[in-house]
Design an enzyme around this catalytic site. Structure first.
Site, PDB file in Angstrom:
ATOM      1  N   LYS A  54     -17.115  -6.781   6.740  1.00  0.00           N
ATOM      2  CA  LYS A  54     -16.234  -7.434   7.314  1.00  0.00           C
ATOM      3  C   LYS A  54     -15.928  -7.135   8.799  1.00  0.00           C
ATOM      4  O   LYS A  54     -16.079  -5.982   9.100  1.00  0.00           O
ATOM      5  CB  LYS A  54     -14.706  -7.389   6.681  1.00  0.00           C
TER       6      LYS A  54
ATOM      7  N   HIS B  73       0.841  -1.170   0.026  1.00  0.00           N
ATOM      8  CA  HIS B  73       0.018  -0.025   0.042  1.00  0.00           C
ATOM      9  C   HIS B  73       0.800   1.319  -0.008  1.00  0.00           C
ATOM     10  O   HIS B  73       0.552   2.186  -0.784  1.00  0.00           O
ATOM     11  CB  HIS B  73      -0.821  -0.006   1.236  1.00  0.00           C
TER      12      HIS B  73
ATOM     13  N   ARG C 170      -2.165  -6.391  -8.395  1.00  0.00           N
ATOM     14  CA  ARG C 170      -0.931  -6.932  -8.427  1.00  0.00           C
ATOM     15  C   ARG C 170      -0.818  -8.001  -9.416  1.00  0.00           C
ATOM     16  O   ARG C 170       0.104  -8.088  -9.874  1.00  0.00           O
ATOM     17  CB  ARG C 170      -1.007  -7.867  -6.884  1.00  0.00           C
TER      18      ARG C 170
ATOM     19  N   SER D  97      -2.995  -7.720   3.094  1.00  0.00           N
ATOM     20  CA  SER D  97      -3.090  -7.659   4.110  1.00  0.00           C
ATOM     21  C   SER D  97      -3.786  -8.975   4.957  1.00  0.00           C
ATOM     22  O   SER D  97      -3.277  -9.228   6.086  1.00  0.00           O
ATOM     23  CB  SER D  97      -4.242  -6.540   4.742  1.00  0.00           C
TER      24      SER D  97
HETATM   25  O1  PNS Z   1      -9.112  -2.756  -0.018  1.00  0.00           O
HETATM   26  P1  PNS Z   1     -10.319  -3.167  -0.443  1.00  0.00           P
HETATM   27  O2  PNS Z   1     -11.134  -3.743   0.627  1.00  0.00           O
HETATM   28  O3  PNS Z   1     -10.417  -4.182  -1.615  1.00  0.00           O
HETATM   29  O4  PNS Z   1     -11.405  -1.714  -0.896  1.00  0.00           O
HETATM   30  C1  PNS Z   1     -12.554  -1.971  -1.212  1.00  0.00           C
HETATM   31  C2  PNS Z   1     -13.204  -0.353  -1.488  1.00  0.00           C
HETATM   32  C3  PNS Z   1     -13.113   0.255  -0.109  1.00  0.00           C
HETATM   33  C4  PNS Z   1     -12.517   0.256  -2.542  1.00  0.00           C
HETATM   34  C5  PNS Z   1     -14.635  -0.920  -1.721  1.00  0.00           C
HETATM   35  O5  PNS Z   1     -15.361  -1.647  -1.063  1.00  0.00           O
HETATM   36  C6  PNS Z   1     -15.656   0.624  -1.879  1.00  0.00           C
HETATM   37  O6  PNS Z   1     -15.374   1.343  -2.615  1.00  0.00           O
HETATM   38  N1  PNS Z   1     -16.503   0.740  -0.922  1.00  0.00           N
HETATM   39  C7  PNS Z   1     -17.428   1.629  -0.795  1.00  0.00           C
HETATM   40  C8  PNS Z   1     -19.029   1.221  -1.070  1.00  0.00           C
HETATM   41  C9  PNS Z   1     -18.971   1.694  -2.669  1.00  0.00           C
HETATM   42  O7  PNS Z   1     -18.601   2.468  -3.376  1.00  0.00           O
HETATM   43  N2  PNS Z   1     -19.451   0.461  -3.377  1.00  0.00           N
HETATM   44  C10 PNS Z   1     -19.563   0.537  -4.710  1.00  0.00           C
HETATM   45  C11 PNS Z   1     -18.306   0.014  -5.467  1.00  0.00           C
HETATM   46  S1  PNS Z   1     -18.709  -0.176  -7.224  1.00  0.00           S
END
Ligand code: PNS
Length: 161
Positions: free
Chosen positions: A42, A18, A91, A129
């Site tokens: 989660k 990150h 990745r 993570s």
């Molecule tokens: O590191 P992660 O857990 O893969 O991040 C995921 C994240 C935070 C980018 C995604 O879950 C998110 O954007 N959540 C916010 C809710 C949202 O906008 N959902 C629609 C996405 S298309």
């Protein structure tokens, strides 16, 4: 005009992968907002406050990077913060399908925010993570995968001497 980017994620906890991506983003965009997702389904290992502290420590020397948290839709957060870019790291090919789906959905939700995919250094291409937490819990060494203070916090969480 200044370009502001959002780098969203769970960061539970922040890894060197990150941080590598944050550094690359900070060199590319005028401002980078690292945005920790709140209210996730989660169950996180670290609270949002702990994750914020770890990230703030990690980006201390990057003057154009800030750390905050958000709930709700990512595009809404981006628009509210005048950010026109969402940065996501890829990745391996396995990341791509999920990232493509999210990026296209976010584009559907707002055409004012563009997703930019970036590659971390290849030495971090296996890092996540989730794996770091698992290794720490099972007593393996996570040195070099996370900053020293994150390593200590993980050891404390799992009470490893
Ligand atoms: O590191 P992660 O857990 O893969 O991040 C995921 C994240 C935070 C980018 C995604 O879950 C998110 O954007 N959540 C916010 C809710 C949202 O906008 N959902 C629609 C996405 S298309």
């Amino acid at each position: 005009m200044e370009t502001r980017a959002v780098y969203p994620g769970s960061f539970d906890p922040v890894t060197n992968g990150h941080i590598d991506l944050i550094q690359r983003s900070a060199a590319l965009f005028d401002q980078v907002i690292v945005a920790i997702l709140r209210n996730t389904e989660k169950t996180p290992l670290f609270t949002v406050e702990e994750r914020t502290e770890m990230l703030e420590e990690a980006v201390r020397d990057l003057k154009n990077v800030s750390v905050t948290s958000f709930a709700g839709l990512l595009v809404d957060f981006a628009l509210q913060n005048q950010a026109s870019v969402i940065v996501r790291g890829i990745r391996a090919i396995s990341d791509y399908e999920y990232e493509l789906q999210m990026a296209l959905m976010n584009r559907r939700l707002s055409n004012k925010v563009e997703t930019v995919f970036m590659l971390p250094a290849e030495s971090y291409s296996f890092l996540s993570s989730k794996l770091v937490k698992e290794i720490a819990q099972l007593g393996g060494s996570i040195r070099g995968f996370v900053p020293a203070d994150v390593e200590k916090r993980l050891r404390d969480k799992f009470r490893i001497e």
